[in-house]
Design an enzyme around this catalytic site. Structure first.
Site, short mmCIF file in Angstrom:
data_model
loop_
_atom_site.label_atom_id
_atom_site.label_comp_id
_atom_site.label_asym_id
_atom_site.label_seq_id
_atom_site.Cartn_x
_atom_site.Cartn_y
_atom_site.Cartn_z
N GLU A 72 0.83 -1.20 0.00
CA GLU A 72 0.00 0.00 0.00
C GLU A 72 0.87 1.25 0.00
O GLU A 72 0.55 2.24 -0.68
CB GLU A 72 -0.94 -0.02 1.21
CG GLU A 72 -2.00 -1.12 1.13
CD GLU A 72 -3.10 -0.95 2.16
OE1 GLU A 72 -3.10 0.05 2.90
OE2 GLU A 72 -3.98 -1.85 2.21
N GLU A 73 1.96 1.21 0.76
CA GLU A 73 2.87 2.36 0.80
C GLU A 73 3.40 2.69 -0.59
O GLU A 73 3.45 3.87 -0.99
CB GLU A 73 4.04 2.07 1.74
CG GLU A 73 5.13 3.11 1.72
CD GLU A 73 6.30 2.78 2.63
OE1 GLU A 73 7.36 3.41 2.48
OE2 GLU A 73 6.15 1.88 3.48
N ARG A 74 3.81 1.69 -1.33
CA ARG A 74 4.41 1.92 -2.64
C ARG A 74 3.40 2.42 -3.65
O ARG A 74 3.69 3.32 -4.45
CB ARG A 74 5.11 0.64 -3.11
CG ARG A 74 6.38 0.37 -2.30
CD ARG A 74 6.89 -1.05 -2.40
NE ARG A 74 8.05 -1.21 -1.49
CZ ARG A 74 8.57 -2.37 -1.12
NH1 ARG A 74 8.02 -3.50 -1.55
NH2 ARG A 74 9.60 -2.41 -0.30
#
Length: 434
Positions: free
Chosen positions: A292-294
């Protein structure tokens, strides 16, 4: 049915969270030699019928967020950049009141309960903030420090840490990287040794975004001496406990308005109940958070690249050299066309990965590809566009020079380019056999 439920939640938010009144997309501004760092719209706004992923509710969220950015954030960015810190509690409270810190988090803990595509839409809109540091700090709060807690944490932990983070009452940070362990997460040395009903934590964390202002940390620590991929746990760690020391605020090349800290732990006692999910599953949970961060990071930079290209078009159209606008030289407008094409291709990859992710698919390979391309393309756009600004691009008065500094982090943070390549090769089955 899902669309109707999403519409209900957004309408409820509009009525109950003091949602900012929707406004039409801001038009393109005129540029003169007296340039500022305010972003411009890349083109006419897309509509629901034009988009393969977004619905009317996505665009409603984006329009409302743009109002907050224009009124509450962008007017202060230059000051916060100069000061080396933005007031996280103040800004997060504004965003929390409007519902933007938990769009895909559970309703019972203050979120909207929408799918991850809404978080991507929010990230895209945050790309209109006139710097990279503030969106990054927001992303830590929404899509880096809290996904594992929302998915695997106990009800008690969610009430104590997730709910106030979604409401903007607490600032979160993520404690993963260390001096000797950045992209190689399995090599971290921080330990949490169990003694009775407590863990005693020793070690330290590096490059901690929000670290000097955070109320709690999502900490990854070794909780046993087993294999490196199965001996780690995620722990909710209040930052006011005895033994936690903020060693220093790190001076950085870019992302000036985002505070970054080095943190030490000297026999910090935290209850065992503060562990997220199962002991020993922290590495797995963190890898899930990374996806999700990426994707979030790519969504954010896509919008910023759109803005940088459009500002460059406007500037080069009115700046003349050899008796004609810089833009009219074929080398310039051809290169800008190439860059915009690359941005559109990246956006398509992002939306494809997001669509697959919300259907429950493993998008590790696609997210890694998007992160790799996003970091490299950001550098390409920043360098290429800055060149066409000439001497003005070498000043701190324009957005393109700030983006040049800030964008370099994308290929380093959240997994370096080389790590992304390794992940992609693993999924392609091209790594050397051991």
């Amino acid at each position: 049915m899902a669309l109707r439920e999403g519409a209900k939640r957004v309408n409820l938010l509009v009525n109950s969270r003091h949602f900012y009144k929707f406004t039409s997309f801001v038009g393109v501004r005129s540029l003169s030699e007296n340039v500022s760092s305010k972003p411009v719209a890349a083109s006419a706004p897309e509509t629901t019928g034009d988009h393969l992923l977004y619905t009317q509710e996505h665009f409603a969220l984006k329009e409302s967020l743009k109002k907050i950015i224009d009124q509450e954030i962008n007017p202060h960015v230059d000051q916060w950049e100069a000061e080396g810190k933005f007031p996280a509690h103040k800004v997060f409270k504004i965003l929390g009141n409007a519902g933007f810190l938990g769009v895909n988090k559970p309703v019972e803990y203050g979120g909207l309960g929408l799918d991850f595509s809404y978080s991507v839409a929010v990230s895209e809109e945050l790309g209109n903030i006139c710097c990279g540091g503030i969106p990054m700090a927001i992303g830590v709060q929404t899509d880096m420090a809290t996904p594992a807690l929302a998915r695997f944490g106990s009800a008690e932990l969610k009430k104590e840490f997730l709910l106030p983070s979604i409401m903007g009452d607490k600032v979160a940070c993520l404690g993963v990287s260390e001096v000797g362990a950045g992209s190689d997460v399995s090599s971290i040395k921080t330990k949490a040794v169990r003694k009775g009903d407590e863990y005693v934590i020793t070690g330290g964390k590096m490059w901690t975004t929000n670290g000097t202002q955070a109320d709690w940390m999502c900490l990854l620590a070794n909780t046993s001496d087993g294999p490196s991929h199965r001996n780690k746990s995620l722990i909710c760690l209040p930052m006011n406990l005895p033994g936690i020391h903020i060693a220093r605020k790190i001076d950085k090349m870019g992302m000036w308005s985002s505070d970054t800290a080095e943190v030490f732990f000297d026999d910090v006692h935290v209850p065992c109940k503060n562990i997220i999910g199962q002991e020993g599953m922290g590495f797995t949970y963190q890898m899930l958070q990374f996806q999700e961060e990426r994707l979030w990071a790519v969504a954010n930079v896509v919008t910023t690249m759109d803005n940088i290209i459009q500002e460059t078009i406007q500037y080069t159209r009115q700046r003349k050299i050899f008796k004609q606008p810089v833009l009219y030289h074929q080398a310039v407008h051809f290169r800008l066309a190439e860059l915009q094409t690359e941005v559109e291709l990246l956006r398509s990859l992002l939306h494809r990965a997001t669509a697959l992710y919300i259907k429950g698919n493993d998008v590790t390979k696609l997210a890694s590809m998007a992160k790799l391309k996003g970091g490299r393309l950001a550098r390409e756009v920043a360098d290429g566009c800055l060149q066409y600004w000439g001497g003005m691009g070498f000043t701190s008065e324009v957005q393109v020079s700030r983006f040049y500094r800030d964008s370099r982090l994308i290929s380093i943070g959240g997994g370096a380019d080389e790590v992304m390549l390794g992940i992609i090769c693993k999924y392609m089955d091209t790594l050397p056999k051991k």
